[in-house]
Enzyme design. Structure first.
Site, PDB file in Angstrom:
ATOM      1  N   GLU A 177     -12.665  -4.606   2.107  1.00 14.64           N
ATOM      2  CA  GLU A 177     -13.726  -3.666   2.534  1.00 14.64           C
ATOM      3  C   GLU A 177     -13.349  -2.898   3.791  1.00 14.64           C
ATOM      4  O   GLU A 177     -14.106  -2.861   4.767  1.00 14.64           O
ATOM      5  CB  GLU A 177     -15.046  -4.423   2.725  1.00 14.64           C
ATOM      6  CG  GLU A 177     -15.589  -4.970   1.429  1.00 14.64           C
ATOM      7  CD  GLU A 177     -17.024  -5.484   1.500  1.00 14.64           C
ATOM      8  OE1 GLU A 177     -17.569  -5.632   2.608  1.00 14.64           O
ATOM      9  OE2 GLU A 177     -17.585  -5.756   0.420  1.00 14.64           O
ATOM     10  N   GLU A 296     -16.004  -8.088  -5.931  1.00 18.73           N
ATOM     11  CA  GLU A 296     -17.219  -8.704  -5.374  1.00 18.73           C
ATOM     12  C   GLU A 296     -18.399  -8.077  -6.090  1.00 18.73           C
ATOM     13  O   GLU A 296     -18.588  -6.861  -6.046  1.00 18.73           O
ATOM     14  CB  GLU A 296     -17.355  -8.469  -3.864  1.00 18.73           C
ATOM     15  CG  GLU A 296     -16.414  -9.313  -3.046  1.00 18.73           C
ATOM     16  CD  GLU A 296     -16.672  -9.241  -1.542  1.00 18.73           C
ATOM     17  OE1 GLU A 296     -17.848  -9.096  -1.139  1.00 18.73           O
ATOM     18  OE2 GLU A 296     -15.694  -9.317  -0.792  1.00 18.73           O
TER      19      GLU A 296
HETATM   20  O1  AHR Z   1     -19.531 -11.974  -0.113  1.00 15.76           O
HETATM   21  C1  AHR Z   1     -20.075 -11.835   1.171  1.00 15.76           C
HETATM   22  C2  AHR Z   1     -19.454 -10.670   1.938  1.00 15.76           C
HETATM   23  O2  AHR Z   1     -19.821  -9.473   1.329  1.00 15.76           O
HETATM   24  C3  AHR Z   1     -17.951 -10.604   1.975  1.00 15.76           C
HETATM   25  O3  AHR Z   1     -17.396 -11.365   2.994  1.00 15.76           O
HETATM   26  C4  AHR Z   1     -17.696  -9.153   2.218  1.00 15.76           C
HETATM   27  O4  AHR Z   1     -16.467  -8.717   1.701  1.00 15.76           O
HETATM   28  C5  AHR Z   1     -18.893  -8.455   1.611  1.00 15.76           C
HETATM   29  O5  AHR Z   1     -19.459  -7.527   2.469  1.00 15.76           O
END
Ligand code: AHR
Length: 501
Positions: A177, A296
């Site tokens: 990210e 994610e």
């Molecule tokens: O999954 C929780 C968090 O969400 C992770 O650490 C991050 O990559 C995202 O913002």
């Protein structure tokens, strides 16, 4: 069969192939965050702990969940992580401040333990390198430590630490990210694109067969969405294989209708990134295709988390982001799985974030029980029954009006056809006020029957599973099946699996 049910249809034809089912779609994520690692996968004093301190109850549930890959060690955590802290004798490992989650990291678990856990769980490790506070040298060092057979300082260090065989990790994320202002070492697209490209080139010199993932956007509502992917891929196109997408959804202001339609955003996200990647490929006159690692995705009540007081101290493995999911969350998540599978031509990997305790399908008590959240079930069923090829089904369904996405069909569905010819339909009824009578036209399959159907539903859309009532929400046999024509009644707010054979 109810006479009040609205009608929906879909057609199954084995000729309407999308792509093979990708096993990596059923990946998850273990981050050093809250209780995901400590008292999640690892708890030496626990009654079920094995000789390495891993919880056997969590290993069993991980296998039952049908997990393919597990991304590690973050997440936001990785952007401040020094991997060397987590290898070698435990008593010499330093305790560090974890800036991402305002916690103390004890480093009792590091890459060697994680890979050992993956082998026990039967999953493929997927590693992320720190491109926040660190760079090319540390990424290459970690790769050499993990994958080089022997005869160098770092590979011999791995062997001395007990891992004789290389870890042979194939998939690597180039940071996490990096478009997010919250990320330690956040960068512009140009800064990140250049660093990712040079890191990828160096990593490929060590091991040319890696599958490398460039960071895409942290969500489709990021101000840089689209422009970020375009610029990052301009720099990295030739040296990466995939670009990531991240997306979390939650029910906001009691708007259940929009929430149950959240896969509409995921669909838009995927189409936009595919179009952007293909556009860059065309500009570069490249025949190569960049696929998506949706590494994610989940339901996450992020607004509640953001509203909570930030911790003042630096606790070890505090309970963080422990969302307790209800039936509607599971149905929304089922819709997201359908969207990922429908897009298997370009989404070739995905990671449900995360695996245990932290916005997770598996919950544990420290020293105590482990159980399946409601969201465990759609993931486990899809992983278990989706095999062979993905078939496009293009449902015809009544629709409803949502505040966020406009007109959305009540039915969301996909089908897969296994090598033995058996077809499974995965279907969500988004309606909050009535069942859907789903008629399946399977004439192209030649005389098949519904051989089984289950539904995940509850009279209370906010029903949850708890340690005391772990099976309150679980898939049950759906008795409302007719064979001629093939018809299944889908209850309101439900996730459904229908087998044809
Ligand atoms: O999954 C929780 C968090 O969400 C992770 O650490 C991050 O990559 C995202 O913002």
């Amino acid at each position: 069969m109810s006479t009040t049910a609205r009608e929906a249809h879909l057609t199954i034809d084995p000729a309407f192939r999308v792509a093979p089912v990708r096993r990596r779609t059923f990946g998850t994520f273990v981050e050093h965050l809250g209780r995901c690692v400590y008292t999640g996968i690892y708890e030496p004093g626990h009654p079920s702990a094995d000789e390495d301190g891993f919880r056997r109850d969590v290993l069993d549930l991980t296998r039952e969940l049908g997990v393919s890959t597990v991304r590690y060690p973050g997440g936001n955590f990785v952007s401040g992580y020094r991997w060397e802290d987590g290898v070698g004798p435990r008593e010499r490992r330093p305790r560090r401040l974890d800036l991402a989650w305002h916690s103390t990291e004890t480093n009792e678990v590091g890459v060697d333990e994680f890979v050992a856990w993956c082998r026990k769980a039967g999953v493929e490790p997927m590693m992320a390198v720190n491109l926040g506070t660190r760079g090319i040298a540390e990424a290459v060092d970690l790769l050499e430590y993990c994958n080089h057979p022997s005869g160098t300082a770092l590979s011999d260090r791995r062997i001395a630490n007990g891992a004789k065989q290389p870890h042979d990790i194939r998939m690597w994320c180039l940071g996490n990210e990096m478009d997010g202002f919250w990320q330690t070492g956040h960068k512009t697209a140009r800064e990140y694109g250049r660093l990712a490209a040079e890191t990828a080139r160096a990593m490929r010199m060590v091991d040319p067969d890696l599958e490398l993932v460039a960071c895409g956007s942290s969500g489709s509502s990021m101000p840089t969405f689209g422009a970020w992917e375009a610029e990052v891929l301009e720099h990295t196109y030739d040296v990466v294989d995939l670009v990531s997408c991240h997306a979390y959804y939650e029910e906001k202001d009691g708007d259940l209708g929009s929430f149950l339609a959240c896969s509409t955003d995921m669909e838009y996200f995927i189409r936009s990134v595919v179009a952007t990647a293909d556009h860059v490929g065309a500009r570069l006159k490249s025949r190569k295709r960049i696929d998506i690692s949706f590494d994610e995705w989940n339901i996450w009540y992020l607004s509640r988390h953001q509203a909570a007081e930030p911790p003042r101290d630096w606790p070890v493995a505090p309970p963080l982001l422990e969302d307790h999911y209800h039936l509607a969350d599971a149905v929304a998540l089922g819709g997201l799985i359908i969207t990922l599978v429908r897009n298997s031509d370009r989404v070739t990997a995905a990671s449900l974030a995360q695996l245990v305790n932290v916005i997770a399908p598996i919950m544990t008590e420290p020293g105590g029980r482990a159980w399946r959240q409601t969201t465990f079930h759609p993931f486990a069923q899809a992983s278990r029954y989706a095999s062979g090829e993905v078939l496009r089904v293009e449902p015809v369904s009544p629709s409803y009006e949502t505040a966020e996405y406009g007109e959305v069909p009540l039915l969301h569905a996909v089908a897969t056809r296994a090598d033995d010819g058996g077809v499974t339909v995965f279907a969500v009824n988004r309606s909050t006020d009535g069942p859907l009578s789903l008629e399946i036209d399977a004439r192209a399959l030649g005389g098949v029957r519904v051989t089984g159907a289950t539904t995940l539903t509850d009279a209370d859309v906010y029903a949850r599973n708890t340690a005391d009532q772990p099976d309150r929400v679980a898939p049950r046999a759906n008795p409302h099946v007719e064979q001629d024509p093939l018809r299944v009644l889908l209850p309101p707010v439900s996730w459904n699996v229908i087998h044809l054979g």
